[in-house]
Scaffold this motif. Structure first.
Motif, short mmCIF file in Angstrom:
data_model
loop_
_atom_site.label_atom_id
_atom_site.label_comp_id
_atom_site.label_asym_id
_atom_site.label_seq_id
_atom_site.Cartn_x
_atom_site.Cartn_y
_atom_site.Cartn_z
N GLN A 269 -22.69 -51.89 -29.86
CA GLN A 269 -22.18 -51.18 -28.78
C GLN A 269 -21.35 -51.90 -27.64
O GLN A 269 -21.87 -52.68 -27.27
CB GLN A 269 -23.39 -50.41 -28.09
N TRP B 16 -23.04 -45.28 -23.39
CA TRP B 16 -22.59 -43.80 -24.00
C TRP B 16 -22.21 -42.87 -23.06
O TRP B 16 -21.14 -41.94 -23.77
CB TRP B 16 -24.23 -43.23 -24.79
N GLN C 148 -17.33 -46.80 -28.21
CA GLN C 148 -18.62 -47.11 -28.38
C GLN C 148 -18.92 -48.16 -29.19
O GLN C 148 -20.10 -48.94 -29.05
CB GLN C 148 -19.45 -45.82 -28.77
N SER D 88 -18.30 -43.52 -22.49
CA SER D 88 -17.59 -43.37 -23.75
C SER D 88 -17.58 -41.86 -24.00
O SER D 88 -16.44 -41.30 -24.39
CB SER D 88 -17.97 -44.23 -24.99
N GLU E 49 -19.93 -50.06 -25.08
CA GLU E 49 -19.87 -49.53 -23.58
C GLU E 49 -21.15 -48.64 -23.56
O GLU E 49 -21.67 -48.18 -24.77
CB GLU E 49 -18.80 -48.65 -23.16
#
Length: 135
Positions: free
Chosen positions: A10, A14, A73, A17, A12
């Motif tokens: 991952q 959640w 993401q 994004s 960034e």
């Protein structure tokens, strides 16, 4: 050291994004609907306007927001490449025919289920290729 068991890194959070992809899809939907309804006075909305805006926003998120979300993401770029091809095709389609702008723009929204399947296949393939190659 634990081996990589097919997990995607991952890049960034959640929230960021999801916010970025939602804003991008809402801006795209607003621009397209504004362009179509301001330049095509013969275009009509059947039912309440808020329902049409909500429906097109959901379809716009499926077409535009999901590839952006996957890129931000999980750093999966192949769905974004397909999105660029879809937008290029659908926005240049009115130049090839004389039926107005609505048919090209409607392909962006109404074929969303097919795009979602294609995005899933491309993202799965890219993930599989990344995990298959030694790092």
């Amino acid at each position: 050291m634990r081996p990589n068991l097919g997990r995607v890194k991952q890049t960034e959070s959640w929230g960021r994004s999801l916010l970025s992809s939602t804003v991008a899809s809402l801006v795209y939907t607003g621009l397209v609907l504004g362009y179509v309804y301001l330049l095509s006075p013969s275009t009509t909305i059947h039912g309440p306007v808020w329902w049409a805006v909500l429906w097109y926003s959901l379809l716009g998120f499926g077409t535009v927001g999901i590839p952006i979300l996957l890129w931000l993401q999980f750093d999966l770029r192949s769905p974004a490449v397909l999105l660029a091809c879809i937008l290029l095709f659908c926005h240049t389609l009115p130049l090839w025919n004389n039926h107005g702008d609505a048919p090209g723009f409607s392909l962006v929204f109404y074929l969303t289920p097919f795009y979602l399947v294609a995005y899933a296949l491309l993202a799965g393939g890219e993930r599989w290729l990344r995990n298959k190659t030694p790092q």
